[in-house]
Design an enzyme around this catalytic site. Structure first.
Site, PDB file in Angstrom:
ATOM      1  N   ASP A  54      35.583  42.919  48.572  1.00 49.83           N
ATOM      2  CA  ASP A  54      35.324  43.758  47.388  1.00 49.83           C
ATOM      3  C   ASP A  54      33.872  44.120  47.108  1.00 49.83           C
ATOM      4  OD1 ASP A  54      37.992  43.658  46.885  1.00 49.83           O
ATOM      5  OD2 ASP A  54      37.844  42.431  45.094  1.00 49.83           O
ATOM      6  N   ASP A  75      46.193  35.436  41.860  1.00 54.25           N
ATOM      7  CA  ASP A  75      45.073  36.385  41.784  1.00 54.25           C
ATOM      8  C   ASP A  75      44.213  36.145  40.553  1.00 54.25           C
ATOM      9  OD1 ASP A  75      45.695  37.967  44.091  1.00 54.25           O
ATOM     10  OD2 ASP A  75      47.314  38.894  42.953  1.00 54.25           O
TER      11      ASP A  75
HETATM   12  C1  BGC Z   1      39.917  33.364  44.245  1.00 49.15           C
HETATM   13  C2  BGC Z   1      39.439  32.312  45.205  1.00 49.15           C
HETATM   14  C3  BGC Z   1      40.566  31.932  46.131  1.00 49.15           C
HETATM   15  C4  BGC Z   1      41.115  33.167  46.814  1.00 49.15           C
HETATM   16  C5  BGC Z   1      42.291  32.870  47.710  1.00 49.15           C
HETATM   17  C6  BGC Z   1      40.475  34.527  44.998  1.00 49.15           C
HETATM   18  O1  BGC Z   1      41.011  35.451  44.118  1.00 49.15           O
HETATM   19  O2  BGC Z   1      38.867  33.756  43.419  1.00 49.15           O
HETATM   20  O3  BGC Z   1      39.011  31.181  44.494  1.00 49.15           O
HETATM   21  O4  BGC Z   1      40.114  31.011  47.091  1.00 49.15           O
HETATM   22  O5  BGC Z   1      41.515  34.122  45.862  1.00 49.15           O
HETATM   23  O6  BGC Z   1      43.405  32.486  46.993  1.00 49.15           O
END
Ligand code: BGC
Length: 520
Positions: free
Chosen positions: A240, A461
């Site tokens: 992102d 998410d």
């Molecule tokens: C989170 C991370 C996480 C990743 C995978 C992201 O949205 O901020 O902390 O490791 O997703 O689940």
């Protein structure tokens, strides 16, 4: 992570915005413009795969000799890989030669901590078929996220980076190399267009210093240990972040963070590219975000700018990934963007907002063209995160609508069941996508090296609930099912979600139920 699209200004009406990894959204403007979001991929059983054209043991000819020696002879291997170097890594020790496609001919690493959550959830199902499908999925490969300084060596007993790498070594059988995918995700001012995955480091010079010396340096040191010299280590760099520079500069937090993103990523590329068995992929959003040419063109230029600022220039980047942590389908099987419905092209529908890229396969091809035009080598490869972009289940359309009204047609024909392509948080109705695999067939123009599962399915998410955490994550209304987004539609988020990254069993159940293809 999530991506959001946002608003661009009036100018933007021709472009679009989207953001977020793990999701992104697209904000789209009123008329020709748009925004979008992304999704991800998966692997096959046991996490190993070999797509057509790839066979196990390609390394016999690509220079990955057992014992950590390197050939570096540049000879083509059985799967078409070419060993291009055999240089020692930054930290010394023999290292496997760089090959063209790190996934080809490799066994895909399975993360036992993620698999343990999957099997626990399987054990809670009364539906025996569903439980069996979950146990199959537990053998698939997912990425390991390094999302904080502490995640390199957690104090809570969860696996350290070194333990993951040791486990990857232990999963090697015979001379077939193991490929492990790491997500590097801790930039200063992280997730600037959203709240759910805000990070621990501020967008300041001090924050950048911490990123470089307390995050990237120790990661590079660990990867450089000689015992890991035969692993293929793929790094997905900062989902992102660069797309947010391209489309969300009107967001104050993104304007502030942008220069730190560029400098942090340049530093990461320098440290990681130096090791011949480490592969570097940049995140290029998804079709619903960067699909408009007014976004994909500037995005390719931004990626080129960052690559050119490194010592190795374009060569420091092995490829790009789309749909990271998003939900955008691999293909829309029953329509094309340009076909005419009652005199109007499909992409003129409200859902697409004149974005000519309506799926990830075509978007990957478009990005490949833009990137190579801007200076990246023709040997770069594209990856797609297919972990949650399946859109199967009983609500999946099975044919094109017969309507002659373009909006009615698109709404009844698209397999992407979101109300807007910008929705990104724990999207209800989504399913697992294609299992992880190297050299997926059928899409030559997309230059696909693999489908991969970057967002581990079942990990949230984000949450809209107030939350105490040491990671900088914030409550995000886009994760609240009752919140009406800036697109004028509800979020479509599943209720009661936990903090980003935490296990969300209810989401995992739905992802398996709606998998496409169906889990065997
Ligand atoms: C989170 C991370 C996480 C990743 C995978 C992201 O949205 O901020 O902390 O490791 O997703 O689940």
């Amino acid at each position: 992570m999530r991506t959001t699209m946002q608003g661009l200004s009036a100018l933007a009406l021709l472009g679009a915005i989207a953001c977020g990894n793990g999701s992104s959204q697209g904000g789209s403007p009123a008329s020709p413009s748009g925004a979008g979001v992304a999704g991800d991929a998966g692997t096959g059983s046991g996490g190993s795969t070999a797509g057509p054209g790839s066979s196990s043991g390609d390394d016999a000819s690509s220079g990955v000799a057992s014992g950590g020696t390197v050939a570096g002879d540049g000879g083509p291997s059985a799967d078409g890989n070419l060993a291009t170097s055999g240089s020692d890594g930054a930290s010394g020790g023999p290292r496997a030669a760089h090959v063209a496609n790190p996934y080809a001919g490799a066994t895909f690493y399975v993360d036992s901590e993620w698999a343990s959550n999957v099997t626990t959830t399987a054990g809670q199902q009364s539906d025996a078929t569903l439980a069996a499908q979950m146990r199959t999925v537990a053998g698939y490969s997912t990425a390991v996220w390094l999302d904080s300084i502490a995640s390199i060596a957690p104090a809570d007993g969860t696996m350290t980076l070194a333990q993951h790498l040791d486990a990857a070594l232990a999963q090697q059988t015979g001379s077939t190399p193991v490929v492990i995918t790491l997500v590097i995700y801790d930039l200063p001012g992280r997730d600037c267009a959203a709240l759910a995955s805000n990070g621990e480091l501020p967008a300041t010079t001090a924050g950048l210093g911490s990123y470089e010396h307390s995050f990237i340096d120790p990661i590079a040191t660990t990867l450089g240990e000689s015992r890991y010299g035969n692993l293929r280590i793929v790094t997905v760099i900062e989902p992102d972040s660069l797309p947010n520079i391209v489309t969300n500069s009107s967001v104050a937090a993104c304007e502030t963070a942008g220069p730190f993103y560029e400098q942090g990523i340049e530093y990461a590329l320098e440290g990681l590219h130096a090791m011949s068995n480490v592969y570097v992929y940049l995140d290029s959003g998804h079709s619903g975000w960067l699909g408009w040419p007014t976004n994909s063109g500037p995005a390719a230029q931004e990626f080129a700018k960052v690559a050119m600022a490194t010592t190795s220039g374009f060569a420091s980047v092995d490829g790009f990934i789309t749909d990271t942590a998003n939900y955008t389908p691999l293909v829309e099987p029953y329509m094309t963007a340009t076909e005419s419905i009652g005199g109007d092209p499909v992409d003129s529908a409200t859902f697409y907002q004149y974005n000519p890229e309506i799926d990830e396969v075509d978007f990957a091809a478009e990005m490949y063209g833009a990137l190579t035009s801007d200076g990246f080598a023709s040997t770069i490869g594209m990856l797609i995160d297919t972990s949650r972009n399946g859109w199967g289940g009983s609500a999946r359309p099975s044919r094109a609508s017969t309507s002659t009204d373009v909006n009615t047609f698109v709404d009844a024909t698209k397999v992407d069941l979101r109300a807007n392509r910008g929705l990104w948080c724990n999207v209800s109705g989504a399913g697992l996508g294609e299992p992880p695999q190297a050299n997926p067939p059928g899409h030559d123009a997309s230059h696909l090296q693999a489908y991969v599962w970057i967002k581990p399915p079942g990990q949230s998410d984000g949450t809209s609930a107030s939350t105490t955490n040491s990671q900088g994550k914030m409550p995000d209304p886009n994760c609240n099912p009752d919140y009406t987004t800036s697109y004028g539609v509800l979020t479509g988020a599943l209720p009661s979600s936990p903090l980003a990254g935490q296990w969300f069993a209810a989401q995992f159940v739905q992802l398996v139920q709606n998998a496409y293809p169906v889990v065997p």
